[in-house]
Design an enzyme around this catalytic site. Structure first.
Site, PDB file in Angstrom:
ATOM      1  N   CYS A   1       0.788  -1.237   0.000  1.00  0.00           N
ATOM      2  CA  CYS A   1       0.000   0.000   0.000  1.00  0.00           C
ATOM      3  C   CYS A   1       0.822   1.289   0.000  1.00  0.00           C
ATOM      4  O   CYS A   1       0.504   2.209  -0.746  1.00  0.00           O
ATOM      5  CB  CYS A   1      -1.011   0.032   1.148  1.00  0.00           C
ATOM      6  SG  CYS A   1      -0.967  -1.282   2.298  1.00  0.00           S
TER       7      CYS A   1
ATOM      8  N   ARG B   1       7.093 -11.398   5.539  1.00  0.00           N
ATOM      9  CA  ARG B   1       6.810 -11.351   6.982  1.00  0.00           C
ATOM     10  C   ARG B   1       7.666 -12.403   7.677  1.00  0.00           C
ATOM     11  O   ARG B   1       7.758 -13.537   7.211  1.00  0.00           O
ATOM     12  CB  ARG B   1       5.332 -11.657   7.259  1.00  0.00           C
ATOM     13  CG  ARG B   1       4.351 -10.846   6.430  1.00  0.00           C
ATOM     14  CD  ARG B   1       4.088  -9.481   6.997  1.00  0.00           C
ATOM     15  NE  ARG B   1       3.283  -8.691   6.072  1.00  0.00           N
ATOM     16  CZ  ARG B   1       1.954  -8.801   5.954  1.00  0.00           C
ATOM     17  NH1 ARG B   1       1.304  -9.666   6.704  1.00  0.00           N
ATOM     18  NH2 ARG B   1       1.293  -8.052   5.097  1.00  0.00           N
TER      19      ARG B   1
ATOM     20  N   GLN C   1       0.531 -10.908  -2.924  1.00  0.00           N
ATOM     21  CA  GLN C   1      -0.858 -10.479  -2.750  1.00  0.00           C
ATOM     22  C   GLN C   1      -1.400  -9.924  -4.066  1.00  0.00           C
ATOM     23  O   GLN C   1      -0.693  -9.214  -4.785  1.00  0.00           O
ATOM     24  CB  GLN C   1      -0.951  -9.406  -1.669  1.00  0.00           C
ATOM     25  CG  GLN C   1      -0.589  -9.886  -0.279  1.00  0.00           C
ATOM     26  CD  GLN C   1      -0.647  -8.758   0.736  1.00  0.00           C
ATOM     27  OE1 GLN C   1      -0.080  -7.690   0.523  1.00  0.00           O
ATOM     28  NE2 GLN C   1      -1.324  -8.987   1.838  1.00  0.00           N
TER      29      GLN C   1
ATOM     30  N   ASP D   1      -2.973  -7.365  -4.808  1.00  0.00           N
ATOM     31  CA  ASP D   1      -3.280  -6.144  -4.064  1.00  0.00           C
ATOM     32  C   ASP D   1      -3.795  -5.044  -4.988  1.00  0.00           C
ATOM     33  O   ASP D   1      -3.189  -4.771  -6.031  1.00  0.00           O
ATOM     34  CB  ASP D   1      -2.009  -5.655  -3.373  1.00  0.00           C
ATOM     35  CG  ASP D   1      -2.249  -5.283  -1.925  1.00  0.00           C
ATOM     36  OD1 ASP D   1      -3.413  -5.181  -1.542  1.00  0.00           O
ATOM     37  OD2 ASP D   1      -1.261  -5.094  -1.203  1.00  0.00           O
TER      38      ASP D   1
ATOM     39  N   HIS E   1      -5.562  -0.919  -4.744  1.00  0.00           N
ATOM     40  CA  HIS E   1      -5.959   0.227  -3.926  1.00  0.00           C
ATOM     41  C   HIS E   1      -6.782   1.164  -4.786  1.00  0.00           C
ATOM     42  O   HIS E   1      -6.343   1.580  -5.860  1.00  0.00           O
ATOM     43  CB  HIS E   1      -4.731   0.921  -3.346  1.00  0.00           C
ATOM     44  CG  HIS E   1      -3.994   0.040  -2.389  1.00  0.00           C
ATOM     45  ND1 HIS E   1      -2.972  -0.803  -2.788  1.00  0.00           N
ATOM     46  CD2 HIS E   1      -4.172  -0.175  -1.067  1.00  0.00           C
ATOM     47  CE1 HIS E   1      -2.540  -1.485  -1.750  1.00  0.00           C
ATOM     48  NE2 HIS E   1      -3.246  -1.133  -0.692  1.00  0.00           N
TER      49      HIS E   1
ATOM     50  N   LYS F   1     -12.810  -3.768   7.967  1.00  0.00           N
ATOM     51  CA  LYS F   1     -12.635  -4.678   6.831  1.00  0.00           C
ATOM     52  C   LYS F   1     -13.908  -5.479   6.603  1.00  0.00           C
ATOM     53  O   LYS F   1     -14.702  -5.683   7.519  1.00  0.00           O
ATOM     54  CB  LYS F   1     -11.504  -5.670   7.094  1.00  0.00           C
ATOM     55  CG  LYS F   1     -10.161  -5.085   7.401  1.00  0.00           C
ATOM     56  CD  LYS F   1      -9.106  -6.179   7.505  1.00  0.00           C
ATOM     57  CE  LYS F   1      -9.345  -7.091   8.691  1.00  0.00           C
ATOM     58  NZ  LYS F   1      -8.375  -8.186   8.807  1.00  0.00           N
TER      59      LYS F   1
ATOM     60  N   HIS G   1      -8.610  -0.847   0.262  1.00  0.00           N
ATOM     61  CA  HIS G   1      -7.645  -1.917   0.038  1.00  0.00           C
ATOM     62  C   HIS G   1      -8.449  -3.167  -0.330  1.00  0.00           C
ATOM     63  O   HIS G   1      -9.388  -3.513   0.389  1.00  0.00           O
ATOM     64  CB  HIS G   1      -6.837  -2.212   1.299  1.00  0.00           C
ATOM     65  CG  HIS G   1      -6.142  -1.021   1.881  1.00  0.00           C
ATOM     66  ND1 HIS G   1      -4.776  -0.906   1.919  1.00  0.00           N
ATOM     67  CD2 HIS G   1      -6.632   0.100   2.466  1.00  0.00           C
ATOM     68  CE1 HIS G   1      -4.454   0.231   2.507  1.00  0.00           C
ATOM     69  NE2 HIS G   1      -5.559   0.858   2.846  1.00  0.00           N
TER      70      HIS G   1
END
Length: 657
Positions: free
Chosen positions: A351, A380, A398, A400, A402, A486, A532
């Site tokens: 992000c 991670r 991911q 991902d 936005h 979320k 997100h």
């Protein structure tokens, strides 16, 4: 019912079907269940009283809505398994005096209890504890609730039970609570909000299956405890069914199938938790990516790419570094020629990079919404004991995106993101999907960024979108991200297990931290809102779940090898090669097996390899210009012309059936 109950004024009980029945004041859930039927009374373990779970034998004094809870409901299993954890604690206490108990909650698949004991538990001990639990069940011990002042409970656990863990909970976690509840079953007592089973006799079957290490309250600086896991049932039949599911789960284990089907590998030489995609697995992943990219293109998403590392100041600005520092790899320190020091971090999230892309130029209200998307790999530092193949890795990608939009566009954009996520799940065969609206915990404000007003608005928007989409959702307090609420999608796989996969998140906090803006119709600067969104979540986790959901039997459009041509004898190799070439020319992933093996063995090996279609070619087929077709797990499908075969396979691939 007692004579005293019968003398009291009646109360009106509304049942789930809307029926209203009169009962004497003080009637219990058991009384209500018995009035409906003996079978229901025998199966009842608790009630839902005006929307909240309560003990089956609790007296009901006023008009109320009541539903009887049985084991075959989510609430019933949760209550049953939590009660079983108390019964296990009692069994441990009787077998190993001096043991003390930390936390003992129900879980998705059973329960556990953290135990502090000088005895080191082994597999043989689990069998002894199981026997003792069943013996306690046969004693038919009544489980009774007692409410008392918190200070009295502290004295009880100091002087009667001598349980320092419960004392700590009472003096720290519950220090602002006036009254608490205890549950007694014979000589065993535990601090608990309940509800619980009416008696131990409901427990008829139990399986304890694991012992692991844990820390008191999850703090590695505190006492080391032993966590014992188990599952229990009201009948032996249900336990046998559960054991059968466990065996099937072992057969479906994505790590086992991933190796057998040559999809991915894990190597200590590369690093723990860092999966490597093999050619066949890479095909599955690339097909999934192509599927989502195609759909996103139709919906106005713009692709971007960002690096795998970034300056640590970027993640400090976003808040990811302080909030997630415990689960990140240590910073990389770099000194340039002038001696200046810079620190970089393996990318924990995509992000912040996307926010800088948005702010790289001036945006107008007419430009919005802007939907940026990336299959971005993040890192991670998960604990080694938590790593689990693809579903819990240290490096993962991911899907991902936005979305930067005006406040007046927000609910529409959330709805569109929900629709895309639902489309992905339905295409991949996940028909049972639960939705959790993950909200913040107002009692733990320091965990979150932004003001209370911002959170109130964000959670209102999330609810409005979920209601507009007709989603059947439940609320998860404390499950929000630090920057916003979320919508989490939880799929149920073929074995009934739940997995959280896709997510849609609303974020009013990051636009402030990154000073994001657009020029409105009034010529002034305004803040956009960020969504997100990740339907797959982690590609690794999603594929790991998909492997276990399908047992490696992928739909044709995803299968690494979609068809294999099997010539019966060497004299038809040329014809089989022609068929193979036609399949390849049509874009079908096909192989040919020209080994000098019998056709039966070739078919068996293709079945083991879970190849969707087996195309058999012999003398007869060559003479007729046809092939014989077999479908994995279904058998013979008859004869087809080569062009007919190609058309059928292409149609199935194109429609992603």
């Amino acid at each position: 019912m007692s004579d005293i109950q019968e003398q009291k004024a009646p109360i009106a009980i509304t049942l789930p079907d809307g029926t209203v029945r009169p009962y004497p004041s003080g009637s219990t859930g058991f009384d209500i269940a018995l009035s409906i039927g003996r079978r229901l009374a025998d199966d009842a373990i608790a009630i839902i009283l005006d929307g909240k779970a309560a003990d089956l034998n609790a007296p009901i004094e006023n008009d109320a809505r009541v539903a009887i809870v049985t084991f075959d409901t989510p609430e019933g299993r949760d209550i049953f398994w939590h009660s079983a954890s108390h019964i296990m604690a009692q069994a441990i206490e009787e077998l190993f005096p001096g043991s003390r108990f930390g936390a003992g909650p129900a879980t998705e698949q059973g329960f556990y209890y953290d135990v502090a004991s000088e005895h080191r538990f082994r597999e043989d001990d689990l069998r002894l504890i199981e026997v003792k639990m069943l013996e306690i069940g046969k004693r038919n011990i009544r489980i009774e609730r007692e409410e008392m002042q918190r200070t009295d409970a502290v004295a009880y656990f100091k002087n009667v039970r001598n349980d320092p863990y419960k004392v700590e909970i009472l003096e720290e976690t519950l220090k602002n609570v006036d009254r608490v509840s205890l549950y007694h079953q014979g000589d065993f007592t535990d601090l608990c909000t309940g509800p619980h089973l009416p008696s131990t006799s409901k427990l008829k079957a139990v399986l304890l299956f694991n012992i692991s290490s844990s820390y008191w309250r999850g703090d590695s600086s505190r006492e080391n405890m032993q966590r014992i896991y188990g599952i229990a049932f009201p009948s032996e039949k249900l336990l046998k069914e559960h054991v059968a599911r466990l065996e099937e789960a072992k057969r479906r284990d994505h790590r086992k199938l991933g190796s057998e089907l040559e999809l991915f590998m894990l190597s200590p030489e590369i690093g723990s938790g860092l999966p490597v995609w093999l050619p066949k697995g890479a095909i599955i992943r690339s097909e999934l990516e192509a599927f989502l990219k195609e759909e996103q293109r139709k919906r106005g998403y713009l692709p971007v790419y960002t690096p795998h590392i970034g300056n640590i100041e970027l993640y400090k600005r976003s808040g990811h570094y302080p909030y997630y520092s415990d689960s990140q790899f240590p910073p990389l320190t770099y000194h340039d020629e002038d001696g200046r020091q810079e620190q970089y971090l393996l990318k924990p999230m995509n992000c912040p990079h996307h926010h800088l892309i948005y702010s790289s130029k001036l945006r107008s209200y007419r430009d919005l919404p802007i939907r940026l998307t990336e299959f971005g790999t993040v890192y991670r530092h998960e604990q080694s004991g938590e790593l689990n193949g693809l579903v819990r890795a240290r490096g993962f990608t991911q899907d991902d995106s936005h979305i930067y939009c005006r406040p007046d566009q927000l609910v529409d954009e959330i709805c569109n993101a929900i629709d895309l996520t639902q489309f992905v799940f339905s295409t991949l065969g996940f028909s049972e999907v639960q939705t959790r609206l993950s909200m913040h915990d107002p009692a733990n404000r320091e965990k979150y960024g932004g003001t209370p007003e911002v959170w109130e608005q964000a959670e209102k928007d999330v609810r409005e979108a979920a209601d507009r989409m007709g989603i059947d959702y439940f609320i998860g307090i404390g499950e929000a991200s630090f920057y916003g609420p979320k919508i989490d999608f939880i799929v149920r796989d073929a074995l009934g297990r739940k997995w959280q996969l896709g997510t849609v998140q609303v974020d009013y906090v990051m636009p402030e931290r990154f000073d994001l803006s657009y020029i409105g119709s009034d010529g002034q600067k305004h803040r956009p809102v960020v969504i997100h969104r990740a339907p797959f979540g982690s590609m690794e986790r999603f594929i790991g779940v998909l492997i276990e959901h399908t047992a490696g039997n992928f739909p044709l459009w995803l299968a690494p090898v979609q068809a294999v041509v099997l010539p019966i004898a060497e004299d038809v190799h040329d014809y089989a090669a022609t068929v193979h070439g036609a399949l390849l020319a049509a874009g079908i992933r096909a192989e040919i097996d020209t080994r000098s093996e019998k056709i039966g063995k070739k078919i068996r090996e293709a079945e083991i390899g879970k190849i969707p279609y087996m195309v058999v070619a012999g003398q007869k087929e060559r003479e007729n210009g046809e092939v014989s077709l077999r479908r994995h797990r279904q058998g013979d499908m008859g004869s087809f012309t080569v062009s007919g075969l190609v058309d059928m396979l292409r149609k199935e691939i194109t429609e992603r059936t």
